[in-house]
Structures are given as C-alpha cells and as structure tokens.
Design a protein around this motif. Structure first.
Motif, PDB file in Angstrom:
ATOM      1  N   ASP A 294      96.126  -5.423 -44.136  1.00 25.66           N
ATOM      2  CA  ASP A 294      96.414  -6.218 -42.945  1.00 25.66           C
ATOM      3  C   ASP A 294      97.063  -5.378 -41.853  1.00 25.66           C
ATOM      4  OD1 ASP A 294      95.401  -8.422 -44.247  1.00 25.66           O
ATOM      5  OD2 ASP A 294      97.351  -9.080 -45.001  1.00 25.66           O
ATOM      6  N   GLU A 295      97.885  -4.429 -42.281  1.00 27.03           N
ATOM      7  CA  GLU A 295      98.503  -3.523 -41.317  1.00 27.03           C
ATOM      8  C   GLU A 295      97.461  -2.645 -40.635  1.00 27.03           C
ATOM      9  OE1 GLU A 295     102.028  -0.098 -41.276  1.00 27.03           O
ATOM     10  OE2 GLU A 295     101.541  -1.209 -43.103  1.00 27.03           O
ATOM     11  N   LEU A 296      96.448  -2.233 -41.383  1.00 28.70           N
ATOM     12  CA  LEU A 296      95.373  -1.435 -40.803  1.00 28.70           C
ATOM     13  C   LEU A 296      94.597  -2.226 -39.760  1.00 28.70           C
ATOM     14  CD1 LEU A 296      93.601   1.165 -40.828  1.00 28.70           C
ATOM     15  CD2 LEU A 296      92.298   0.121 -42.696  1.00 28.70           C
ATOM     16  N   SER A 297      94.464  -3.527 -39.962  1.00 31.44           N
ATOM     17  CA  SER A 297      93.680  -4.356 -39.043  1.00 31.44           C
ATOM     18  C   SER A 297      94.318  -4.464 -37.665  1.00 31.44           C
ATOM     19  CB  SER A 297      93.493  -5.754 -39.637  1.00 31.44           C
ATOM     20  OG  SER A 297      94.749  -6.406 -39.791  1.00 31.44           O
ATOM     21  N   ARG A 298      95.582  -4.047 -37.510  1.00 32.84           N
ATOM     22  CA  ARG A 298      96.236  -4.098 -36.204  1.00 32.84           C
ATOM     23  C   ARG A 298      95.626  -3.111 -35.219  1.00 32.84           C
ATOM     24  NH1 ARG A 298     102.230  -2.821 -37.428  1.00 32.84           N
ATOM     25  NH2 ARG A 298     102.179  -2.649 -35.151  1.00 32.84           N
ATOM     26  N   PHE A 299      95.142  -1.986 -35.681  1.00 31.29           N
ATOM     27  CA  PHE A 299      94.571  -0.988 -34.771  1.00 31.29           C
ATOM     28  C   PHE A 299      93.158  -0.590 -35.197  1.00 31.29           C
ATOM     29  CE2 PHE A 299      95.723   1.915 -38.091  1.00 31.29           C
ATOM     30  CZ  PHE A 299      97.004   1.540 -38.487  1.00 31.29           C
ATOM     31  N   LEU A 300      92.427  -1.491 -35.871  1.00 31.76           N
ATOM     32  CA  LEU A 300      91.052  -1.225 -36.262  1.00 31.76           C
ATOM     33  C   LEU A 300      90.191  -2.426 -35.943  1.00 31.76           C
ATOM     34  CD1 LEU A 300      89.793   0.678 -39.316  1.00 31.76           C
ATOM     35  CD2 LEU A 300      88.861  -1.579 -38.923  1.00 31.76           C
ATOM     36  N   SER A 301      89.066  -2.167 -35.286  1.00 33.92           N
ATOM     37  CA  SER A 301      88.117  -3.212 -34.929  1.00 33.92           C
ATOM     38  C   SER A 301      86.815  -2.998 -35.693  1.00 33.92           C
ATOM     39  CB  SER A 301      87.850  -3.194 -33.422  1.00 33.92           C
ATOM     40  OG  SER A 301      86.833  -4.109 -33.084  1.00 33.92           O
ATOM     41  N   CYS A 302      86.206  -4.085 -36.162  1.00 30.74           N
ATOM     42  CA  CYS A 302      84.989  -4.017 -36.982  1.00 30.74           C
ATOM     43  C   CYS A 302      83.745  -4.450 -36.218  1.00 30.74           C
ATOM     44  CB  CYS A 302      85.153  -4.896 -38.227  1.00 30.74           C
ATOM     45  SG  CYS A 302      86.458  -4.355 -39.348  1.00 30.74           S
ATOM     46  N   GLU A 303      83.805  -4.456 -34.912  1.00 24.91           N
ATOM     47  CA  GLU A 303      82.651  -4.942 -34.153  1.00 24.91           C
ATOM     48  C   GLU A 303      81.457  -3.993 -34.245  1.00 24.91           C
ATOM     49  OE1 GLU A 303      84.027  -3.206 -29.789  1.00 24.91           O
ATOM     50  OE2 GLU A 303      84.441  -5.292 -30.317  1.00 24.91           O
ATOM     51  N   SER A 304      81.683  -2.720 -34.540  1.00 27.09           N
ATOM     52  CA  SER A 304      80.582  -1.749 -34.696  1.00 27.09           C
ATOM     53  C   SER A 304      80.319  -1.400 -36.156  1.00 27.09           C
ATOM     54  CB  SER A 304      80.902  -0.459 -33.927  1.00 27.09           C
ATOM     55  OG  SER A 304      81.095  -0.725 -32.556  1.00 27.09           O
ATOM     56  N   LEU A 305      81.009  -2.041 -37.077  1.00 26.02           N
ATOM     57  CA  LEU A 305      80.936  -1.681 -38.486  1.00 26.02           C
ATOM     58  C   LEU A 305      79.577  -2.073 -39.078  1.00 26.02           C
ATOM     59  CD1 LEU A 305      82.849  -0.422 -40.613  1.00 26.02           C
ATOM     60  CD2 LEU A 305      83.372  -2.736 -41.360  1.00 26.02           C
ATOM     61  N   LYS A 306      78.937  -1.097 -39.765  1.00 23.83           N
ATOM     62  CA  LYS A 306      77.665  -1.334 -40.445  1.00 23.83           C
ATOM     63  C   LYS A 306      77.776  -1.194 -41.959  1.00 23.83           C
ATOM     64  CE  LYS A 306      74.627   0.002 -36.627  1.00 23.83           C
ATOM     65  NZ  LYS A 306      73.483   0.860 -36.218  1.00 23.83           N
ATOM     66  N   TRP A 307      78.777  -0.488 -42.409  1.00 23.42           N
ATOM     67  CA  TRP A 307      78.921  -0.218 -43.845  1.00 23.42           C
ATOM     68  C   TRP A 307      80.387  -0.409 -44.212  1.00 23.42           C
ATOM     69  CZ3 TRP A 307      77.551   5.185 -46.357  1.00 23.42           C
ATOM     70  CH2 TRP A 307      77.875   5.146 -47.722  1.00 23.42           C
ATOM     71  N   LEU A 308      80.658  -1.383 -45.063  1.00 25.72           N
ATOM     72  CA  LEU A 308      82.008  -1.635 -45.564  1.00 25.72           C
ATOM     73  C   LEU A 308      81.981  -1.543 -47.086  1.00 25.72           C
ATOM     74  CD1 LEU A 308      84.963  -2.476 -45.150  1.00 25.72           C
ATOM     75  CD2 LEU A 308      84.210  -4.858 -45.293  1.00 25.72           C
TER      76      LEU A 308
END
Length: 535
Positions: A294-308
């Motif tokens: 959750d802390e990582l999600s503060r400065f990470l956006s997944c709008e371009s993410l293709k592989w998780l």
C-alpha cells in the motif's frame, strides 16, 4: 673549371656537373658493374616509373628550401632543409590528415623513399623513421590527452541515448519461474524409460537436484543489471534516461533492496511524478506485508501496466487503487497466494478486458465462481493455469466449460482439479482445434473415455504438450502412442509426459505397434515376391 689530362699530354676541359636530379633515371640495360642485381633493378624500375608521373613537376634539391603557402590561408610550411618553428598541436579530429603540414611532410618523405631500393632494409628503416606528421623543434615527450575528454556529440542527444539504452535493457532477464521442456523423472527407472539410454538416464537422475539451482542462480540478470547501473554513471543525461527505462521494468527479487527502495522514495519529495511501469514483478517475497504494498501505491501508477506478477508472495494482493487502473493489463500472474479469492477475481474482472494470461496456481481459495466471472469478461484470454495440490474440489468441469465457451484459450492447466470426461468433451468440441497444451496431472476423475478417445477421433489435432501424471483410471494408451507416432512422421514435435506407469505402458505399446508394422510389411513383400515369381 675542371680539366682532365689526355694520353698525348694535353688537357681537356670537362663539362660542369649538372644539378642533382632526385628523380630516378632509367637504365637501358643492366651491366655487370651495377651495384644491384637484375631482379632488384627490375623491381626498382617499376617502382620508380610510377613515381615519375607523380613527382615530375616537383622541384629539385636546389629549391627545396622555398616557402610554400596553401590557398586555405594556413601558416607557411617549410621543407626538410628549413625546419618549421615550434607549433602548438592540439589532439582532435582535425589534427591532421587534412592539414598542409601533413601533406608536405608526406610528399618529402616519399621523394626520399623513391630513390631507395625496397630491398635495402637499413635505408628503408631510416627513412621510414623520418615520416612524421610535424617535425618537432626539440625532442619533447608526446602530447598527453586532457584528463577529461568530452564524449562525441551523438551521445549527448536524448533520442540516440534512449535507443541505445533500450537495446541494452531489452536483454535484461526478468526474475520469474524458469520454463522447462521436460519434467524431472520420478525415479531412475522412469529416467531410463524416458531417455532410453542408461548412461543418459543415470546422468539426468544424478543431476536432478542441481537443475533447479542452476536455473535460479540469476547470473545473467545480475550482470545485465550491473550494465544498466553503469550506464547511469556516464553523465546526467544518461542517468535520467537509464532511470526511466529501469522504472518501466519494475522488478525485484530481494526483499531488502525493495524495502530500501521504499525508504528512499519516502525521503524524496512527494511532489515528484509518479512511477508508471509497464511491467511489475516481485519474485518470492514470502515476508512482504500488505502495508508495504500500500505504501508503494502512493508513488506508483498502474495505468500503463501490462504485466503484473507476484510470484509466491502469499500474504499480499494488489491494492484497490491499482485494480481500477488495470485497463491495459495483459498478464496477471499470482501463484501461491493465500489471500486471493472469488471476491477479488470478480472485482478485477471488470477492469481486465484485454487480459491474455491468467496464472492462479496454488490459489486454494479460488473456486468455479471466480473463474467463470473472469472467463465471461476476458474474451481474449489465451492461457489459464489453475493447477493445485489442495482444495481440488473448488475447480470442476464448470470452469473448463466457461473458459471453452467464452475465451480463446489455447493453454489450459487443470492439474489436481476435479475435471470429468464430460468437461473435456465439451472443451474438445468448442476449442479442440485450438488447444496446444493440456496439463491434467492428478486429475483422478478422468478415464479412458476422455483423452484416449478424443485423440483417436482427432479432436486435438494441434496438441503439442500433454501432461498425464498420476491419472490412475487411464489404462489404454494405444491411441496416445499412435498420436505421437503420427506427429513424429510429420516432423512435428509433441511431448506426452506421464508417470512411470503410463510411460511403461506407452513404451510397451510402441514396441508392439512397431512389430506389427514390421510383420505387415514382411507379408506384403512376400506376397509381391511370390506373385512375380509365378508370373
């Protein structure tokens, strides 16, 4: 004036010696008094004749001290008789081959070499030593390069640097589970049946425990990572471009480094732009906590993410803030997760319409409901793996039918699930011609009416990999062997992986088929020979 005495006592006035001409003179015929041999003379004549055309307008030695000035308004150039004054020479791309000094020194040196035989090693060496670009006024050591040399301007262009670094980063290995062509044998006897060579089987069986360690060492990944980090040390431009490329492929396999990264980002200004990776892989983080994600999600956006991919990260799930940005997601890999359930899959299914790969191995809480929700909303799904060792009754033929009717599935992993013959028949009728890989290990409800019959009727013509380990109710393997031999006759590779029992049955059946084919060929040949003899 000079005179020569004659035999009769008188004197004769001699002609004055003409100026020395440096051009070589041709000889009409060699004489025994010549200092050079015939062979050497012929070579010298050929060599000198070619230089006559080049230097026929060259001045003689009497006017070699004349100053010459070039049209490009350069400095005066002096010849060998008048050494040039000391000139400060700076190294660089313009130092010299295009300058007047180099040209004049080159011509003078070649003139000197023109009158020398190439076979006279000592003279050639002496004149070659005089071939210098600029004759120094005093013996000084060679000019040293400055301590810092500016790079070529081409390496200071952002577009060029980005293309170079993208080429380097393309070979970086992402930490993930290593693919395998063949599973490890279950016993030494099983290895002998697979490889049909006792020596090879013994070698594979002895090295079975070293294969996993060799595949997971990550040496190539570490080396490529160091190359990218070294690129960050070139200059400020290279640092920023390399950092952007590294953040596009966001992956960690060391939890300590991941936590250090979080601490650094927290200490930085929060107004910095968000990280927008195209790929995010966390590899074997057994102790990763949900709060850290959750802390990582503060400065990470997944709008371009293709592989998780969270490979064996059992106690974390993607935050809700990420799920709403999964519109471009194509690959979702969450094996070995204890938190993922049907509720999570139903929530994710509304945002992953472009999903092509779904891997939920060993996710024990996932049932048919979650898979049906994903199948209905992911029409482009091509690979789905639901294998498990526990809670096998959670996945049944309902999930198989839903995937067959609503998706473009080609690879299906149902190991350990409660799949029946009816479910496989439904899959064969709907998607049989597109299926390339099936994993049915430990599916104890399957019988001889499923895979053997379907292969006999050619419902899976493009099947390349079939895994059938520990399926106890399958005892008829004749159709499996025929399918394998048929593919082999067409030079199409096919792999049928079975346990020791199934491998033994297939080996014996293949021998029987070959013997029967040999007998048929022998009978046909005997009939043909006898018929010809009677005629």
């Amino acid at each position: 004036m000079k005179f020569a005495s004659l035999s009769n006592g008188s004197f004769k006035r001699l002609r004055e010696t003409p100026p020395v001409d440096l051009r070589p003179r041709k000889k009409s015929s060699p004489t025994p008094s010549d200092s050079e041999s015939d062979n050497e003379s012929n070579v010298n004549n050929k060599w000198r004749n070619s230089l006559d055309q080049v230097f026929k307008r060259r001045n003689t030695s009497n006017n070699l001290g004349r100053k010459r000035r070039w049209k490009n308004k350069g400095p005066f150039v002096r010849t060998a008789q008048n050494p040039p004054s000391p000139v400060n020479v700076t190294p660089g791309p313009t130092s010299v081959k295009n300058g007047p000094r180099w040209e004049d020194a080159r011509i003078d040196s070649v003139i000197q070499l023109a009158t020398i035989s190439p076979f006279n090693e000592e003279k050639v060496t002496r004149h070659m030593a005089d071939l210098t670009l600029v004759t120094p006024s005093s013996p000084t050591p060679p000019i040293a390069l400055p301590p810092t040399v500016k790079p070529h301007p081409i390496f200071q262009m952002p577009e060029i640097v980005e293309n170079i670094l993208r080429f380097v980063s393309a070979y970086a290995e992402i930490p993930r589970e290593k693919p395998y062509a063949r599973r490890k044998p279950l016993s030494l006897e099983h290895a002998k049946l697979i490889y049909k060579d006792e020596k090879k089987a013994m070698e594979v069986w002895n090295n079975r425990s070293q294969i996993g360690a060799h595949n997971s060492n990550g040496d190539g990944n570490e080396m490529m990572g160091s190359v990218m980090y070294n690129c960050m040390m070139v200059n400020r431009l290279w640092f920023h471009v390399t950092l952007e490329l590294l953040l596009e492929k966001f992956h960690f396999k060391d939890l300590t480094k991941f936590r250090r990264f979080l601490n650094v980002k927290n200490q930085m200004n929060t107004n910095k732009k968000l990280i927008k990776p195209k790929m995010m892989v966390l590899h074997k983080f057994h102790k990763l906590q949900q709060s850290e994600l959750d802390e990582l999600s503060r400065f990470l956006s997944c709008e371009s993410l293709k592989w998780l991919e969270f490979y064996i990260c059992p106690d974390v799930v993607p935050p809700v803030a990420w799920i709403n940005q999964f519109n471009n997601l194509e690959k979702l890999v969450l094996p070995g997760n204890k938190k993922i359930d049907d509720k999570f899959l139903i929530q994710v299914s509304g945002h992953v319409n472009n999903l092509k790969v779904l891997d939920l191995r060993a996710c024990d809480k996932v049932t048919d409901s979650g898979i049906i929700a994903m199948a209905i909303r992911c029409p482009q799904l091509q690979a789905c793996n639901l294998g498990r060792h526990r809670n096998s009754s959670n996945i049944t033929s309902l999930a198989v039918v839903a995937l067959a009717r609503n998706t473009d599935v080609e690879t299906l992993g149902m190991a350990g699930c409660k799949i029946t013959d009816a479910g496989l028949w439904e899959l064969a009728q709907l998607r049989g011609s597109r299926i390339k890989r099936l994993s049915l290990n430990n599916c104890d409800l399957l019988t001889n009416h499923s895979i053997p019959t379907l292969l006999a009727l050619n419902y899976f013509p493009n099947l390349a990999v079939l895994e059938l380990r520990h399926v106890d109710q399958i005892t008829e393997v004749k159709q499996l062997v025929k399918f394998k031999l048929w593919k082999r006759s067409q030079n199409i590779p096919v792999l049928i992986e079975g346990c020791e029992r199934i491998t033994r049955l297939m080996y014996d059946e293949e021998n029987r088929i070959r013997k029967s084919h040999s007998l048929l060929a022998f009978e046909d040949m005997s009939t043909w020979v006898n018929t010809e003899s009677e005629l």
